[in-house]
Motif scaffolding. Structure first.
Motif, mmCIF file in Angstrom:
data_model
loop_
_atom_site.group_PDB
_atom_site.id
_atom_site.type_symbol
_atom_site.label_atom_id
_atom_site.label_comp_id
_atom_site.label_asym_id
_atom_site.label_seq_id
_atom_site.Cartn_x
_atom_site.Cartn_y
_atom_site.Cartn_z
ATOM 1 N N ARG A 88 5.128 7.686 0.509
ATOM 2 C CA ARG A 88 3.474 7.496 -0.336
ATOM 3 C C ARG A 88 2.581 6.202 -0.181
ATOM 4 O O ARG A 88 3.024 5.486 -0.545
ATOM 5 C CB ARG A 88 4.158 8.213 -1.480
ATOM 6 N N ASP A 89 1.237 6.931 -0.073
ATOM 7 C CA ASP A 89 -0.040 5.914 -0.571
ATOM 8 C C ASP A 89 -0.272 6.096 -1.661
ATOM 9 O O ASP A 89 0.096 6.743 -2.836
ATOM 10 C CB ASP A 89 -0.545 6.127 1.013
ATOM 11 N N SER A 90 -1.983 5.385 -1.627
ATOM 12 C CA SER A 90 -2.402 5.288 -2.613
ATOM 13 C C SER A 90 -2.742 6.016 -2.567
ATOM 14 O O SER A 90 -3.735 6.286 -3.964
ATOM 15 C CB SER A 90 -3.139 4.193 -2.541
ATOM 16 N N GLN A 108 1.826 11.460 1.759
ATOM 17 C CA GLN A 108 3.516 11.380 2.213
ATOM 18 C C GLN A 108 4.132 11.558 2.945
ATOM 19 O O GLN A 108 2.882 12.510 3.874
ATOM 20 C CB GLN A 108 4.306 11.685 0.822
ATOM 21 N N GLY A 148 0.673 -1.107 0.180
ATOM 22 C CA GLY A 148 0.437 -0.222 -0.327
ATOM 23 C C GLY A 148 0.786 1.360 0.112
ATOM 24 O O GLY A 148 -0.260 2.254 0.287
ATOM 25 N N PHE A 149 2.274 0.454 -0.026
ATOM 26 C CA PHE A 149 2.834 2.170 -0.100
ATOM 27 C C PHE A 149 4.336 2.096 -0.941
ATOM 28 O O PHE A 149 4.561 1.395 -1.638
ATOM 29 C CB PHE A 149 3.728 2.731 1.652
#
Length: 208
Positions: free
Chosen positions: A147-149, A153, A128-129
């Motif tokens: 940074r995620d979906s 960040q 997921g990151f």
């Protein structure tokens, strides 16, 4: 595949990195020769009978590319970036454990080499990151972030100039260029983990 075959040589590293880096393999070899001549790479022979590369060698090549496209400036780039010191920060309980441990390495050079060496292990923990490592210039600062979906960040760690080296004038050439206009170059986890796959890091050999 035995241990001897599992470790890449420098020409193989250049070929592999050129596919994701944008520079040609031949230009990367020229950078490598400049770093070797400056004593910043462990490999000796780049042609027939080339010796195996280490995570530190791969990290040096990445650092050079994060700072400059000029082979002549690559040694200075590695000297600058490898000695950046991590900025004290609160414990990042939200970060994957092994990535957090690597972020605690005192210098950026050590952290980047460990990130490459243990990349396959860390990749499995980043569901997921995505991982990004950014270098800013002319005054050198290195940042590791996730940074995620949703494109949010979080900064995990920053490495900044060494205060002792600063007082000794080590950064004088870069400080003389310290204008308001900053430049930044980023490499993602995809590149770093691919290098880790190539040189068969210790973490993967242990878990195999």
């Amino acid at each position: 595949m035995d241990g001897q075959d599992a470790v890449a040589t420098f020409p193989t590293l250049c070929d592999h990195l050129s596919r994701v880096d944008g520079r040609t393999a031949s230009s990367l070899r020229v950078v490598g020769m400049a770093l070797r001549d400056a004593g910043l790479m462990s490999v000796g022979n780049f042609g027939r009978g080339a010796t195996h590369v280490s995570p530190e060698d791969a990290a040096a090549l990445v650092m050079a590319g994060l700072w400059t496209d000029s082979p002549c400036a690559s040694a200075r780039a590695v000297e600058l970036l490898s000695t950046l010191k991590h900025r004290p920060a609160p414990k990042a309980d939200w970060a994957p454990r092994h990535l957090f441990l690597i972020s605690e390495f005192p210098t950026f050079g050590e952290a980047l080499a460990a990130l490459i060496e243990y990349g396959p292990l860390i990749r499995r923990q980043l569901e997921g990151f995505s991982l990004e490592v950014t270098v800013r210039r002319p005054v050198p600062v290195a940042t590791m972030r996730l940074r995620d979906s949703l494109n949010r960040q979080r900064v995990l760690r920053e490495w900044i100039v060494d205060s002792t080296k600063l007082m000794d004038g080590f950064y004088r050439p870069e400080m003389a260029q310290a204008v308001d206009r900053q430049h930044a170059t980023t490499v993602t986890g995809a590149t770093l983990f691919a290098l880790g796959d190539l040189i068969q890091p210790l973490a993967e050999r242990v878990s195999a």
